[in-house]
Scaffold this active site. Structure first.
Site, PDB file in Angstrom:
ATOM      1  N   ALA A  66       0.862  -1.184   0.000  1.00  0.00           N
ATOM      2  CA  ALA A  66       0.000   0.000   0.000  1.00  0.00           C
ATOM      3  C   ALA A  66       0.892   1.226   0.000  1.00  0.00           C
ATOM      4  CB  ALA A  66      -0.886  -0.004   1.236  1.00  0.00           C
ATOM      5  N   GLY A 111       0.544  -5.111   0.771  1.00  0.00           N
ATOM      6  CA  GLY A 111      -0.570  -5.181  -0.166  1.00  0.00           C
ATOM      7  C   GLY A 111      -0.169  -5.779  -1.503  1.00  0.00           C
ATOM      8  N   GLU A 114      -0.400  -9.397  -0.937  1.00  0.00           N
ATOM      9  CA  GLU A 114      -1.823  -9.709  -0.785  1.00  0.00           C
ATOM     10  C   GLU A 114      -2.545  -9.699  -2.126  1.00  0.00           C
ATOM     11  OE1 GLU A 114      -2.094  -6.557   2.137  1.00  0.00           O
ATOM     12  OE2 GLU A 114      -2.791  -8.001   3.619  1.00  0.00           O
ATOM     13  N   GLU A 134       4.273  -5.360   7.318  1.00  0.00           N
ATOM     14  CA  GLU A 134       3.467  -4.300   7.942  1.00  0.00           C
ATOM     15  C   GLU A 134       3.820  -4.061   9.402  1.00  0.00           C
ATOM     16  OE1 GLU A 134       2.403  -6.656   5.928  1.00  0.00           O
ATOM     17  OE2 GLU A 134       0.773  -5.961   4.633  1.00  0.00           O
TER      18      GLU A 134
HETATM   19  C1  LIG Z   1      -5.073   5.324   2.124  1.00  0.00           C
HETATM   20  C2  LIG Z   1      -4.772   3.901   1.786  1.00  0.00           C
HETATM   21  C3  LIG Z   1      -3.824   3.776   0.603  1.00  0.00           C
HETATM   22  C4  LIG Z   1      -4.021   2.501  -0.143  1.00  0.00           C
HETATM   23  C5  LIG Z   1      -5.392   2.474  -0.765  1.00  0.00           C
HETATM   24  C6  LIG Z   1      -5.539   1.394  -1.794  1.00  0.00           C
HETATM   25  C7  LIG Z   1      -5.375   0.016  -1.221  1.00  0.00           C
HETATM   26  C8  LIG Z   1      -3.936  -0.417  -1.355  1.00  0.00           C
HETATM   27  C9  LIG Z   1      -3.720  -1.828  -0.948  1.00  0.00           C
HETATM   28  C10 LIG Z   1      -4.178  -2.065   0.452  1.00  0.00           C
HETATM   29  C11 LIG Z   1      -3.194  -2.838   1.225  1.00  0.00           C
HETATM   30  C12 LIG Z   1      -3.796  -3.314   2.494  1.00  0.00           C
HETATM   31  C13 LIG Z   1      -2.953  -3.049   3.634  1.00  0.00           C
HETATM   32  C14 LIG Z   1      -1.526  -3.605   3.503  1.00  0.00           C
HETATM   33  O1  LIG Z   1      -1.492  -4.877   4.153  1.00  0.00           O
HETATM   34  C15 LIG Z   1      -0.609  -2.618   4.172  1.00  0.00           C
HETATM   35  C16 LIG Z   1       0.641  -2.384   3.441  1.00  0.00           C
HETATM   36  O2  LIG Z   1       0.864  -2.800   2.319  1.00  0.00           O
HETATM   37  S1  LIG Z   1       1.781  -1.403   4.296  1.00  0.00           S
HETATM   38  C17 LIG Z   1       3.188  -1.318   3.194  1.00  0.00           C
HETATM   39  C18 LIG Z   1       3.957  -2.591   3.175  1.00  0.00           C
HETATM   40  N1  LIG Z   1       5.151  -2.468   2.338  1.00  0.00           N
HETATM   41  C19 LIG Z   1       6.353  -2.108   2.847  1.00  0.00           C
HETATM   42  O3  LIG Z   1       6.500  -1.881   4.015  1.00  0.00           O
HETATM   43  C20 LIG Z   1       7.512  -2.000   1.873  1.00  0.00           C
HETATM   44  C21 LIG Z   1       8.062  -0.589   1.864  1.00  0.00           C
HETATM   45  N2  LIG Z   1       9.189  -0.449   0.943  1.00  0.00           N
HETATM   46  C22 LIG Z   1      10.418  -0.912   1.280  1.00  0.00           C
HETATM   47  O4  LIG Z   1      10.656  -1.542   2.278  1.00  0.00           O
HETATM   48  C23 LIG Z   1      11.528  -0.612   0.285  1.00  0.00           C
HETATM   49  O5  LIG Z   1      11.072   0.411  -0.593  1.00  0.00           O
HETATM   50  C24 LIG Z   1      11.962  -1.825  -0.564  1.00  0.00           C
HETATM   51  C25 LIG Z   1      10.769  -2.426  -1.260  1.00  0.00           C
HETATM   52  C26 LIG Z   1      12.658  -2.851   0.335  1.00  0.00           C
HETATM   53  C27 LIG Z   1      12.957  -1.333  -1.625  1.00  0.00           C
HETATM   54  O6  LIG Z   1      13.995  -0.588  -0.982  1.00  0.00           O
HETATM   55  P1  LIG Z   1      14.980   0.286  -1.870  1.00  0.00           P
HETATM   56  O7  LIG Z   1      15.519  -0.531  -2.989  1.00  0.00           O
HETATM   57  O8  LIG Z   1      15.916   0.953  -0.920  1.00  0.00           O
HETATM   58  O9  LIG Z   1      14.054   1.390  -2.550  1.00  0.00           O
HETATM   59  P2  LIG Z   1      13.410   2.677  -1.805  1.00  0.00           P
HETATM   60  O10 LIG Z   1      12.951   2.316  -0.444  1.00  0.00           O
HETATM   61  O11 LIG Z   1      14.313   3.846  -1.967  1.00  0.00           O
HETATM   62  O12 LIG Z   1      12.073   2.888  -2.683  1.00  0.00           O
HETATM   63  C28 LIG Z   1      12.143   3.537  -3.962  1.00  0.00           C
HETATM   64  C29 LIG Z   1      11.035   4.572  -3.973  1.00  0.00           C
HETATM   65  O13 LIG Z   1       9.758   3.882  -3.846  1.00  0.00           O
HETATM   66  C30 LIG Z   1       9.075   4.389  -2.703  1.00  0.00           C
HETATM   67  N3  LIG Z   1       8.304   3.334  -2.068  1.00  0.00           N
HETATM   68  C31 LIG Z   1       8.697   2.068  -1.837  1.00  0.00           C
HETATM   69  N4  LIG Z   1       7.720   1.372  -1.214  1.00  0.00           N
HETATM   70  C32 LIG Z   1       6.665   2.230  -1.065  1.00  0.00           C
HETATM   71  C33 LIG Z   1       5.340   2.116  -0.484  1.00  0.00           C
HETATM   72  N5  LIG Z   1       4.890   0.975   0.007  1.00  0.00           N
HETATM   73  N6  LIG Z   1       4.561   3.218  -0.474  1.00  0.00           N
HETATM   74  C34 LIG Z   1       5.003   4.389  -1.012  1.00  0.00           C
HETATM   75  N7  LIG Z   1       6.230   4.571  -1.588  1.00  0.00           N
HETATM   76  C35 LIG Z   1       7.046   3.480  -1.591  1.00  0.00           C
HETATM   77  C36 LIG Z   1      10.163   4.919  -1.797  1.00  0.00           C
HETATM   78  O14 LIG Z   1       9.624   5.853  -0.901  1.00  0.00           O
HETATM   79  C37 LIG Z   1      11.104   5.528  -2.801  1.00  0.00           C
HETATM   80  O15 LIG Z   1      10.558   6.750  -3.238  1.00  0.00           O
HETATM   81  P3  LIG Z   1      11.411   8.099  -3.095  1.00  0.00           P
HETATM   82  O16 LIG Z   1      11.832   8.175  -1.663  1.00  0.00           O
HETATM   83  O17 LIG Z   1      12.583   7.899  -4.021  1.00  0.00           O
HETATM   84  O18 LIG Z   1      10.487   9.187  -3.529  1.00  0.00           O
END
Ligand SMILES: CCCCCCCCCCCCC[C@H](O)CC(=O)SCCNC(=O)CCNC(=O)[C@H](O)C(C)(C)COP(=O)(O)OP(=O)(O)OC[C@H]1O[C@@H](n2cnc3c(N)ncnc32)[C@H](O)[C@@H]1OP(=O)(O)O
Length: 260
Positions: A66, A111, A114, A134
């Site tokens: 997400a 997500g 999922e 998460e």
């Molecule tokens: C209001 C609700 C919104 C959603 C509504 C629609 C429904 C969506 C689906 C519902 C899902 C249900 C709930 C779900 O169970 C909850 C989640 O999914 S919580 C999120 C879980 N995911 C994570 O925690 C992963 C987060 N990301 C990372 O750990 C890392 O990015 C990575 C994947 C290990 C990769 O690391 P790196 O190679 O170092 O790359 P970066 O971290 O620099 O990422 C590059 C760039 O992408 C941006 N980014 C990465 N992941 C996300 C994300 N999940 N959300 C937003 N942006 C993300 C990151 O910020 C970087 O951007 P920049 O900083 O360069 O602008």
């Protein structure tokens, strides 16, 4: 139909949908949810389309979850008031009765994992990584991760992944039963499209019912599942495609399916 956060194209009877927010590793926000729901509804309504493939743009991520930035800004009560995330189950899992494949081309986290588990089966690139991290954000899976992952790989592995937020690579995912096959990244989409083309050439009614039967096994008791299977088999024996399929075998020719 053109969208902003996804790409869609059709190749014969197969629809290819690509999550297309590469700058945020295809993170799933409200616009993606709305556009993906619409794209799947179009696929379901188009009789010429019989199987779909969902993948992510780029070589790094299927979907990194997400959109954390959007979630962090959302007033907490709105999640409950709007019953957030319920749309995925209603509109994608329940309403899409035709088969579709998730071609996981990289990170499938939160997500993203999922969403992939909502597919009928997953083909994973050798570079794919799955996880429900998460807990690291102070939350938990909110779109079926704790339920589908546990059913797919078992309690111990699902519990460890949810409590530690660790990722599972493609080898472990295949070994655990989360994915059907691993494919070299360079070949993933073409393999998925070829597989989808094979499914699209099957009798469409039988394809839908085979999908429904296996999903029933994933969600109900053995006794109820056996009853559901038997009833669907009995219905299929009354179809034109059953007569055509068995005649085609005897006459050593390809079947000409009517879809009824
Ligand atoms: C209001 C609700 C919104 C959603 C509504 C629609 C429904 C969506 C689906 C519902 C899902 C249900 C709930 C779900 O169970 C909850 C989640 O999914 S919580 C999120 C879980 N995911 C994570 O925690 C992963 C987060 N990301 C990372 O750990 C890392 O990015 C990575 C994947 C290990 C990769 O690391 P790196 O190679 O170092 O790359 P970066 O971290 O620099 O990422 C590059 C760039 O992408 C941006 N980014 C990465 N992941 C996300 C994300 N999940 N959300 C937003 N942006 C993300 C990151 O910020 C970087 O951007 P920049 O900083 O360069 O602008």
């Amino acid at each position: 139909m053109t969208y902003e956060t996804i790409l869609t194209e059709t190749r014969g009877a197969v629809t290819l949908i690509t999550l297309n927010r590469p700058k945020s590793l295809n993170a799933l926000n409200s616009q993606v949810l709305a556009e993906l729901t619409d794209a799947f509804a179009q696929f379901e309504a188009d009789a010429s389309q019989r199987c779909a493939v969902l993948t992510g743009s780029g070589d790094k991520a299927f979907a990194a979850g997400a959109d954390i930035k959007e979630m962090s800004d959302k007033p907490p009560a709105d999640f409950y008031i709007e019953d957030f995330f319920s749309g995925w189950t209603a509109d994608i899992v329940k309403k899409v009765r035709k088969p579709w494949i998730a071609a996981v081309n990289g990170f499938a986290l939160g997500g993203g994992c999922e969403l992939a588990m909502m597919a009928d089966f997953i083909l994973a690139a050798d570079t794919a990584k799955f996880g429900q991290p998460e807990i690291k954000l102070g939350v938990a899976p909110g779109m079926g991760g704790s339920q589908r992952l546990t059913r797919a790989v078992g309690k111990s592995k699902a519990m460890e992944m949810c409590l530690t937020g660790r990722m599972m690579d493609a080898e472990e995912a295949e070994r655990s039963g989360l994915v059907a096959r691993i494919v070299p990244l360079a070949d993933l989409v073409e393999d998925a499209m070829k597989t989808a083309t094979t499914i699209a050439a099957m009798p469409p009614l039988a394809a839908m019912m085979n999908k429904e039967m296996v999903n029933t096994a994933f969600e109900t008791t053995l006794d109820q599942g056996l009853i559901a299977e038997r009833r669907m088999f009995q219905v299929l024996t009354a179809t034109e495609d059953k007569a055509e399929g068995m005649a085609a075998f005897v006459e050593k020719r390809a079947g000409n399916w009517k879809g009824r």
